[in-house]
Design a protein around this motif. Structure first.
Motif, PDB file in Angstrom:
ATOM      1  N   LEU A  27       0.818  -1.210   0.000  1.00 57.30           N
ATOM      2  CA  LEU A  27       0.000   0.000   0.000  1.00 57.30           C
ATOM      3  C   LEU A  27       0.854   1.263   0.000  1.00 57.30           C
ATOM      4  CD1 LEU A  27      -2.754  -1.141   2.501  1.00 57.30           C
ATOM      5  CD2 LEU A  27      -3.053  -0.717   0.056  1.00 57.30           C
ATOM      6  N   LEU A  28       1.964   1.225   0.714  1.00 57.19           N
ATOM      7  CA  LEU A  28       2.821   2.405   0.811  1.00 57.19           C
ATOM      8  C   LEU A  28       3.625   2.654  -0.466  1.00 57.19           C
ATOM      9  CD1 LEU A  28       4.092   2.217   4.500  1.00 57.19           C
ATOM     10  CD2 LEU A  28       2.229   3.604   3.547  1.00 57.19           C
ATOM     11  N   GLN A  29       3.631   1.696  -1.383  1.00 56.23           N
ATOM     12  CA  GLN A  29       4.294   1.923  -2.667  1.00 56.23           C
ATOM     13  C   GLN A  29       3.647   3.086  -3.412  1.00 56.23           C
ATOM     14  OE1 GLN A  29       5.315  -1.498  -5.191  1.00 56.23           O
ATOM     15  NE2 GLN A  29       4.886  -2.779  -3.426  1.00 56.23           N
ATOM     16  N   GLY A  30       2.369   3.329  -3.163  1.00 58.39           N
ATOM     17  CA  GLY A  30       1.657   4.414  -3.818  1.00 58.39           C
ATOM     18  C   GLY A  30       1.886   5.767  -3.169  1.00 58.39           C
ATOM     19  N   GLY A  31       2.629   5.795  -2.073  1.00 57.96           N
ATOM     20  CA  GLY A  31       2.910   7.043  -1.378  1.00 57.96           C
ATOM     21  C   GLY A  31       2.498   6.964   0.079  1.00 57.96           C
TER      22      GLY A  31
END
Length: 113
Positions: A27-31
């Protein structure tokens, strides 16, 4: 005495070895995301998410910033996103190979190929 590199790598992968931690990293790959959004996506108890976020934070893979009453998490570096992408590619190749083998097994009956 220093920890051998292979042992440090094994401990690193062991730290990654939890479904909630992997999902957080995906999820944090998107920011950066606030905890409430992570909770909405992952659907675990807040205490369980908090525990897994603490593990990721202690390992240095994610960082957190408090903005008022909101805590926002983000990946500590781009290498983590690359690792997640590499894992996806490897898993895709492995599962593709298994699918091909399964198709051969179903199509060949008891014959040896």
């Amino acid at each position: 005495m220093a920890v051998p590199l292979y042992q440090a790598k094994a401990e690193f992968f062991r730290m990654l070895g939890h479904p909630v931690r992997i999902r957080v990293l995906e999820l944090l790959q998107g920011g950066p995301l606030p905890v409430r959004e992570l909770l909405a996506e992952i659907e675990v108890e807040p205490s369980a998410l908090s525990q897994q976020l603490a593990v990721l934070r202690r390992s240095g893979i994610v960082t957190s910033v408090r903005d008022g009453s909101t805590v926002v998490y983000e990946l500590a570096g781009g290498d983590v996103a690359e690792l997640m992408s590499a894992a996806r590619r490897i898993l895709t190749e492995v599962l593709s190979g298994q699918t091909e083998l399964l198709q051969k097994l179903r199509g060949s009956g008891d014959q040896a190929s």
